[in-house]
Design an enzyme around this catalytic site. Structure first.
Site, PDB file in Angstrom:
ATOM      1  N   GLU A 172       0.805  -1.228   0.000  1.00 59.17           N
ATOM      2  CA  GLU A 172       0.000   0.000   0.000  1.00 59.17           C
ATOM      3  C   GLU A 172       0.835   1.274   0.000  1.00 59.17           C
ATOM      4  O   GLU A 172       0.799   2.038   0.975  1.00 59.17           O
ATOM      5  CB  GLU A 172      -0.964   0.004   1.198  1.00 59.17           C
ATOM      6  CG  GLU A 172      -1.936  -1.168   1.214  1.00 59.17           C
ATOM      7  CD  GLU A 172      -3.025  -1.036   2.284  1.00 59.17           C
ATOM      8  OE1 GLU A 172      -2.937  -0.122   3.122  1.00 59.17           O
ATOM      9  OE2 GLU A 172      -3.955  -1.852   2.266  1.00 59.17           O
ATOM     10  N   GLU A 379      -5.052  -8.713   0.984  1.00 59.81           N
ATOM     11  CA  GLU A 379      -5.668  -8.400   2.281  1.00 59.81           C
ATOM     12  C   GLU A 379      -7.155  -8.198   2.096  1.00 59.81           C
ATOM     13  O   GLU A 379      -7.585  -7.499   1.175  1.00 59.81           O
ATOM     14  CB  GLU A 379      -5.124  -7.093   2.895  1.00 59.81           C
ATOM     15  CG  GLU A 379      -3.773  -7.194   3.529  1.00 59.81           C
ATOM     16  CD  GLU A 379      -3.314  -5.872   4.151  1.00 59.81           C
ATOM     17  OE1 GLU A 379      -4.179  -5.088   4.619  1.00 59.81           O
ATOM     18  OE2 GLU A 379      -2.105  -5.643   4.156  1.00 59.81           O
TER      19      GLU A 379
HETATM   20  C1  FCB Z   1      -4.168  -2.116   5.633  1.00 57.09           C
HETATM   21  C2  FCB Z   1      -2.771  -2.442   6.112  1.00 57.09           C
HETATM   22  C3  FCB Z   1      -2.712  -3.508   7.171  1.00 57.09           C
HETATM   23  C4  FCB Z   1      -3.845  -3.378   8.162  1.00 57.09           C
HETATM   24  C5  FCB Z   1      -5.168  -3.268   7.446  1.00 57.09           C
HETATM   25  C6  FCB Z   1      -6.355  -3.189   8.363  1.00 57.09           C
HETATM   26  O1  FCB Z   1      -4.197  -0.822   5.155  1.00 57.09           O
HETATM   27  O2  FCB Z   1      -1.981  -2.865   5.022  1.00 57.09           O
HETATM   28  O3  FCB Z   1      -1.456  -3.442   7.785  1.00 57.09           O
HETATM   29  O4  FCB Z   1      -3.619  -2.328   9.007  1.00 57.09           O
HETATM   30  O5  FCB Z   1      -5.162  -2.161   6.601  1.00 57.09           O
END
Ligand code: FCB
Length: 484
Positions: A172, A379
């Site tokens: 990110e 994620e």
């Molecule tokens: C993302 C991050 C991860 C975690 C999630 C909830 O932005 O990559 O580390 O904090 O959100």
């Protein structure tokens, strides 16, 4: 097909890699052991007022010491893959110079332990823990940090480049650049529009240089990737052309500032125009764009919620419900006249709206724009205020039906996207363990496994047992169909 994305029985083929994800600073602890240098998150979390309750990652989940038991847990849960990140300051305490043997040994043991348990290692080189010494030289606002990152990537490629299945350069970069240097909600907590845009470019460059370095030294045949938190944007209903233009502007900052150079080899023309009052982008040097555009074997996609915008007309206070902590600065350089609107619920404990259709939309949009690009969800998950109960025999339980529901709906979205022809290769649930949730400290629990921060005891929540069942059967289970 039901509209609420609550399907059961939909199957994923073998080869669709289902696992879970974590990040170094969020779980490891052992912040000053074996020569590890301070990172920007050590500094930031020690700065009063920056992190909820003054929480730090000093101990976190103590994973640095408990890694072996954590690997056993992953195996018990049947995970096929584990996405973890490497702490740069454990390898190079000041971000430069020779590698620390202890740091290399830690990750080497971890990877061997994964492979011994049949779990595919997905390694992220940078999940936000920049060595503080590099920040003191300008951090991501300066080019030299990108060059240092390439050296670090080479070190890791030499150390682990016979065993890693997927290398992810950055997690990110949107957050690193805009929250770290624009809004100040993340480390290092700087708040300038120019710094944020410089960081965008130097992160993109760091990615390109790191892939080049890795390719030179690795000896197996890994996949190369980067993970982006692309924003699923919607314009307020009825907001017409001005809403569409606000959406276009935020899309340029949030999405195309990364996919442009990474996948098309250029920054979007409208981004350059929108930010002309801040910079002429002369920090983009000849040759940078060629180096940034590297073939990606898989593009990592993180998805949590959607974003609703409109143009601000100034008649009432500006709405900024963009899901990020307000720490004074703006995460949206040059877009001070865009509003971020509250969205329809339900919401997670982060206040983020739950909308699996956003994931479906995002995957289809990526397929349309980059038809040849394989994708992986790196994620997806949710924080809720979990409650621990005890069975009659004393076994602790965390019944987390809301998290199970969230996962069921988003796995359904992923399945539908595959059915619609998206080349989606896998799904990593965020997160394996409850952990240090950045500016929110330990107040938000994203784990499928509960961590008791007093005892470090781990308790698989129902969501972990549900995921285990999914992996066992390769089909989306009913919410109450939990593995034993
Ligand atoms: C993302 C991050 C991860 C975690 C999630 C909830 O932005 O990559 O580390 O904090 O959100």
């Amino acid at each position: 097909m039901s509209d609420d994305y609550r399907e059961t029985g939909l199957t994923f083929p073998p080869g669709f890699v289902i696992g879970s994800a974590t990040a170094s600073y969020q779980i490891e602890g052992a912040h000053d052991e074996d020569g590890r240098g301070p990172s920007i998150w050590d500094t930031f979390s020690r700065t009063p007022g920056k992190v909820w309750n003054g929480d730090t990652g000093d101990v976190a989940d103590d994973h640095y010491h408990r890694w072996e038991a954590d690997l056993d847990l992953m195996q018990q849960l049947g995970l096929e893959s584990y996405r973890f990140s490497i702490a740069w300051p454990r390898i190079q305490p000041t971000g430069r110079g020779p590698a620390l043997a202890e740091g290399i040994a830690f990750y080497s043991r971890l990877v061997d332990g994964l492979l011994a348990r049949g779990i595919t290692p997905i390694a992220t080189l940078y999940h936000w823990d920049l060595p503080q010494a590099l920040e003191d030289e300008g951090g991501w606002t300066v080019r030299s940090t990108a060059l240092a990152f390439a050296d670090y990537a080479r070190i890791m490629g030499e150390a682990l480049g016979d065993r890693i299945a997927v290398w992810t350069t950055l997690n990110e970069p949107w957050c690193s650049a805009y929250l770290g240097y624009g809004s100040g909600a993340h480390a290092p907590g700087r708040t300038t529009a120019l710094g944020a845009l410089q960081a965008v470019h130097h992160l993109n460059l760091a990615h390109g240089l790191a892939i080049e370095a890795l390719r030179e030294v690795v000896t197996n045949d890994p996949q190369y990737s980067i993970t982006l938190n692309l924003h699923v944007l919607r314009a307020e209903a009825g907001s017409g052309e001005s809403g569409a233009d606000a959406l276009r502007q935020i899309d340029a900052l949030a999405n195309r500032a990364f996919t442009g150079p990474l996948l098309h080899g250029a920054y979007p023309v409208d981004l350059l125009a929108d930010t002309a009052g801040i910079t002429d982008w002369s920090f983009v040097l000849d040759g940078d764009l060629e180096r940034i555009r590297q073939p990606l074997d898989v593009l990592g996609v993180n998805y949590y919620a959607t974003t609703l915008v409109r143009r601000w007309d100034g008649s009432s206070p500006r709405l900024m419900a963009d899901g990020h902590k307000d720490m004074g600065g703006s995460p949206w350089p040059g877009a001070d006249d865009v509003e971020f609107l509250p969205q329809e619920g339900p919401y997670t404990a982060m206040g983020w709206n739950i909308d699996p259709s956003g994931l479906y939309e995002l995957l289809l949009a990526l397929r349309d724009e980059f038809p040849e690009q394989p994708l992986m969800i790196t994620e997806n998950g949710a924080a809720f205020d979990d409650v621990v109960t005890t069975d009659a025999d004393g076994t602790p339980r965390v019944h987390d039906p809301l998290r199970v529901d969230y996962l069921q709906r988003h796995f359904t979205a992923a399945h539908r996207a595959r059915e619609a022809g998206v080349d989606l290769r896998g799904y990593q649930v965020w997160s394996l363990l409850d952990n240090f949730e950045w500016g929110y400290g330990y107040s938000k629990r994203f784990g499928i496994v509960r961590v008791d921060y007093d005892t470090q005891e781990r308790t698989p929540k129902d969501s972990a047992l549900w995921l285990k069942r999914l992996i066992e059967t390769r089909a989306i289970p009913a919410p109450d169909d939990l593995a034993g």
